[in-house]
Design an enzyme around this catalytic site. Structure first.
Site, PDB file in Angstrom:
ATOM      1  N   HIS A 310      10.764   0.903   5.812  1.00 32.56           N
ATOM      2  CA  HIS A 310      11.498   1.359   7.092  1.00 32.56           C
ATOM      3  C   HIS A 310      12.751   2.130   6.454  1.00 32.56           C
ATOM      4  CE1 HIS A 310      13.616   0.887  10.777  1.00 32.56           C
ATOM      5  NE2 HIS A 310      12.465   0.446  11.388  1.00 32.56           N
ATOM      6  N   ASP A 367       6.021  -3.583  12.565  1.00 36.20           N
ATOM      7  CA  ASP A 367       4.595  -3.705  12.722  1.00 36.20           C
ATOM      8  C   ASP A 367       3.473  -4.481  12.268  1.00 36.20           C
ATOM      9  OD1 ASP A 367       4.787  -1.740  15.090  1.00 36.20           O
ATOM     10  OD2 ASP A 367       5.152  -0.099  13.843  1.00 36.20           O
TER      11      ASP A 367
HETATM   12  N1  ACO Z   1       3.461   2.379   1.253  1.00 38.09           N
HETATM   13  C1  ACO Z   1       3.722   2.893   0.004  1.00 38.09           C
HETATM   14  N2  ACO Z   1       4.966   3.549  -0.410  1.00 38.09           N
HETATM   15  C2  ACO Z   1       5.682   3.882   0.294  1.00 38.09           C
HETATM   16  C3  ACO Z   1       5.593   3.139   1.616  1.00 38.09           C
HETATM   17  C4  ACO Z   1       4.595   2.391   2.055  1.00 38.09           C
HETATM   18  N3  ACO Z   1       4.321   1.898   3.361  1.00 38.09           N
HETATM   19  N4  ACO Z   1       6.943   3.462   2.358  1.00 38.09           N
HETATM   20  C5  ACO Z   1       7.606   3.900   1.662  1.00 38.09           C
HETATM   21  N5  ACO Z   1       7.030   4.264   0.295  1.00 38.09           N
HETATM   22  C6  ACO Z   1       7.536   5.104  -0.751  1.00 38.09           C
HETATM   23  C7  ACO Z   1       7.539   6.486  -0.663  1.00 38.09           C
HETATM   24  O1  ACO Z   1       6.058   7.107  -1.142  1.00 38.09           O
HETATM   25  C8  ACO Z   1       8.625   6.793  -1.515  1.00 38.09           C
HETATM   26  O2  ACO Z   1       8.213   6.727  -2.844  1.00 38.09           O
HETATM   27  P1  ACO Z   1       8.575   7.731  -4.037  1.00 38.09           P
HETATM   28  O3  ACO Z   1      10.388   7.604  -4.088  1.00 38.09           O
HETATM   29  O4  ACO Z   1       8.053   7.343  -5.503  1.00 38.09           O
HETATM   30  O5  ACO Z   1       8.355   9.210  -3.419  1.00 38.09           O
HETATM   31  C9  ACO Z   1       9.520   5.508  -1.281  1.00 38.09           C
HETATM   32  O6  ACO Z   1       8.871   4.738  -1.013  1.00 38.09           O
HETATM   33  C10 ACO Z   1      10.486   6.168  -0.272  1.00 38.09           C
HETATM   34  O7  ACO Z   1       9.728   6.416   0.811  1.00 38.09           O
HETATM   35  P2  ACO Z   1       9.920   7.380   2.243  1.00 38.09           P
HETATM   36  O8  ACO Z   1       8.951   7.861   2.718  1.00 38.09           O
HETATM   37  O9  ACO Z   1      11.230   8.614   1.505  1.00 38.09           O
HETATM   38  O10 ACO Z   1      10.985   6.622   2.949  1.00 38.09           O
HETATM   39  P3  ACO Z   1      11.360   7.033   4.566  1.00 38.09           P
HETATM   40  O11 ACO Z   1      12.604   6.321   4.640  1.00 38.09           O
HETATM   41  O12 ACO Z   1      11.391   8.588   4.608  1.00 38.09           O
HETATM   42  O13 ACO Z   1      10.016   6.619   5.519  1.00 38.09           O
HETATM   43  C11 ACO Z   1       8.739   5.058   6.538  1.00 38.09           C
HETATM   44  C12 ACO Z   1      10.144   5.315   6.239  1.00 38.09           C
HETATM   45  C13 ACO Z   1       8.209   6.339   7.252  1.00 38.09           C
HETATM   46  C14 ACO Z   1       8.662   3.979   7.578  1.00 38.09           C
HETATM   47  C15 ACO Z   1       7.877   4.694   5.311  1.00 38.09           C
HETATM   48  O14 ACO Z   1       8.132   3.644   4.856  1.00 38.09           O
HETATM   49  C16 ACO Z   1       6.481   4.517   5.828  1.00 38.09           C
HETATM   50  O15 ACO Z   1       5.416   5.452   5.879  1.00 38.09           O
HETATM   51  N6  ACO Z   1       5.877   3.407   6.073  1.00 38.09           N
HETATM   52  C17 ACO Z   1       4.386   3.056   6.572  1.00 38.09           C
HETATM   53  C18 ACO Z   1       4.318   3.625   8.028  1.00 38.09           C
HETATM   54  C19 ACO Z   1       5.053   2.405   8.701  1.00 38.09           C
HETATM   55  O16 ACO Z   1       4.789   1.318   8.866  1.00 38.09           O
HETATM   56  N7  ACO Z   1       5.795   2.953  10.061  1.00 38.09           N
HETATM   57  C20 ACO Z   1       6.439   1.978  10.940  1.00 38.09           C
HETATM   58  C21 ACO Z   1       7.899   2.071  10.726  1.00 38.09           C
HETATM   59  S1  ACO Z   1       8.644   1.091  11.780  1.00 38.09           S
HETATM   60  C22 ACO Z   1       8.832   1.611  13.375  1.00 38.09           C
HETATM   61  O17 ACO Z   1       8.696   2.936  13.604  1.00 38.09           O
HETATM   62  C23 ACO Z   1       8.598   0.883  14.705  1.00 38.09           C
END
Ligand code: ACO
Length: 435
Positions: A310, A367
């Site tokens: 998140h 979620d």
């Molecule tokens: N699975 C695997 N790796 C992940 C995940 C995940 N679900 N989420 C983040 N990471 C990793 C990224 O690859 C990144 O790794 P790195 O530093 O080696 O490149 C690191 O964790 C940071 O992630 P970001 O994408 O930079 O974090 P950001 O804050 O931009 O994104 C997000 C947050 C979009 C929610 C992300 O965690 C994600 O894609 N989660 C899966 C989708 C999801 O569940 N979305 C619902 C969010 S809640 C809502 O909107 C109601």
């Protein structure tokens, strides 16, 4: 909010500039850069707004480090335990928990507007059956502006604003249920205004001319809880969309339609559907959760652990804790043994003990478990994000209203231009394909 005589100093090009610091009621501090460009010629650059406050707001407080979420000061845990979704909607929209008579009046007003204009029925037939229900509800919500053109009035007398807010709350469940019925080719059910908001929606979803729908208090309770947990989440992607679209004085319906489109993306509300798709794929392929987790860790983008991570929660998402428990309760009460729940729990356990997820502060979000409850309620996968939209609706409306009441300026971020500098126009016969 107070300034409390705190300042930040910025040194640039040999000059020192003093910028006020705004302190929120929960002691969040923000450097006020609204005059920065006038003072220094500089703008700030923050792609994805990871560190930018777009507004002051008195609606929702969340602390992602400690896992706190409060609507208008009330803890989400207490609201989910004791309140109905309509009470929470009143709280968000009007600022306080309603008295019984205020709640009754609001519920009555919402019930009165739950019908759709008969002409709207034709729209459901006109859209191709391949349209995702999120596309249907966005299109139908947008169309409400045509049926209620007074919602376009920029001067909005308070009773018109109230009616537009009430109509939005009243009609979206009908639109959502009809989108589902249209996708199945089933006859539409009209709203039954003798029952509560959640029961009304479930009846419109599931009643058939051949078999009336028996209201199940377990399902109604679960739906109330899920909608409450989704009801607001401060300046997330779809809510920021509402505020920015609304800031142009577009109608509330247009702003909500835009928010629905923003919510539909798989990185936002679309994640609840993606979680179920992921769990089912794991089950059907027979791979172990360990193998799946290893694939996620390898950086394979097709194997992101959906429902994890998140932007703001870096410790735990309090909503996920409540939903996990609700999931167990609902499945137990309904006597359902869903193997996907077992896979989800295994994935959570594995991720919470794995350095990849721990070091990146990735925890289950709202979620991760919600889709499993929806599935138990017979709500089909493609409707999961629609359910999220129904929950988020009072939050969107409250944020829109707050933005207007604050007379917030039209949203218009700046940019740092990195394209070509000025060049002379090239006539067609002199152009060369360089790509
Ligand atoms: N699975 C695997 N790796 C992940 C995940 C995940 N679900 N989420 C983040 N990471 C990793 C990224 O690859 C990144 O790794 P790195 O530093 O080696 O490149 C690191 O964790 C940071 O992630 P970001 O994408 O930079 O974090 P950001 O804050 O931009 O994104 C997000 C947050 C979009 C929610 C992300 O965690 C994600 O894609 N989660 C899966 C989708 C999801 O569940 N979305 C619902 C969010 S809640 C809502 O909107 C109601």
């Amino acid at each position: 909010m107070s300034e409390q005589n705190k300042f930040a100093k910025l040194e640039y090009d040999g000059k020192v500039y003093t910028l006020p610091v705004i302190i929120g009621t929960e002691n969040e501090a923000a450097i006020d850069i609204s005059k920065l460009r006038d003072m220094t010629g500089l703008i700030t650059l923050d792609p994805g707004y990871k560190n930018t406050g777009s507004t002051q707001s008195a609606i929702t407080f969340l602390d992602g480090e400690t896992g706190i979420l409060r609507y208008r000061g009330y803890d989400i845990e207490e609201l989910a335990e004791h309140a109905s979704f309509m009470e929470v909607a009143c709280l968000l929209l009007f600022g306080d928990l309603p008295t019984q008579s205020q709640l009754t009046r609001f519920e009555k007003d919402v019930a009165e507007h739950s019908l759709l204009h008969e002409d709207m029925r034709k729209f459901f037939d006109a859209l191709p059956s391949t349209t995702h229900p999120m596309g249907v509800i966005a299109a139908m919500t947008s169309a409400l502006t045509s049926f209620y053109p007074r919602s376009l009035d920029p001067y909005r007398p308070p009773h018109e604003v109230y009616r537009t807010m009430v109509r939005s709350m009243a009609k979206l469940p009908t639109i959502a249920a009809w989108a589902y019925k249209a996708s199945k080719g089933h006859p539409f059910n009209y709203p039954d205004n003798t029952v509560d908001y959640c029961s009304r929606f479930l009846k419109m979803m599931f009643a058939m001319p051949t078999s009336p729908y028996e209201i199940d208090p377990v399902l109604v309770g679960a739906l109330n809880k899920l909608l409450i947990l989704h009801a607001d989440h401060e300046q997330n992607c779809s809510t920021s969309t509402v505020r920015i679209v609304g800031s142009s004085l577009a109608s509330l319906y247009s702003a909500i339609a835009a928010a629905i489109n923003a919510l539909g993306g798989p990185l936002h509300g679309g994640a609840n559907q993606e979680v179920l798709v992921m769990l089912r794929k794991i089950k059907e392929s027979g791979v172990s959760t360990k193998t799946f987790i290893d694939k996620v860790k390898s950086g394979d983008k097709s194997a992101r652990l959906m429902g994890f991570g998140h932007r703001v929660y870096k410790n735990f998402d309090p909503r996920a804790k409540i939903i996990k428990k609700a999931c167990d309760d609902v499945l137990n009460k309904l006597g359902i043994n869903d193997p996907l729940l077992g896979i989800a729990k295994e994935l959570e356990e594995a991720a919470l003990n794995d350095d990849y997820f721990v070091s990146r502060k990735l925890y289950p979000n709202v979620d991760f478990y919600s889709g499993i409850i929806y599935q138990a309620m017979n709500i089909p996968e493609e409707m999961f994000t629609v359910m999220f939209a129904l929950g988020r609706l009072p939050g969107w409306i409250a944020q829109w209203k707050e933005m207007l009441d604050m007379k917030q300026a039209i949203g218009r971020p700046r940019q740092v231009y990195i394209g070509a500098t000025q060049r002379a126009f090239v006539p067609m016969d002199k152009r060369v394909d360089t790509k």
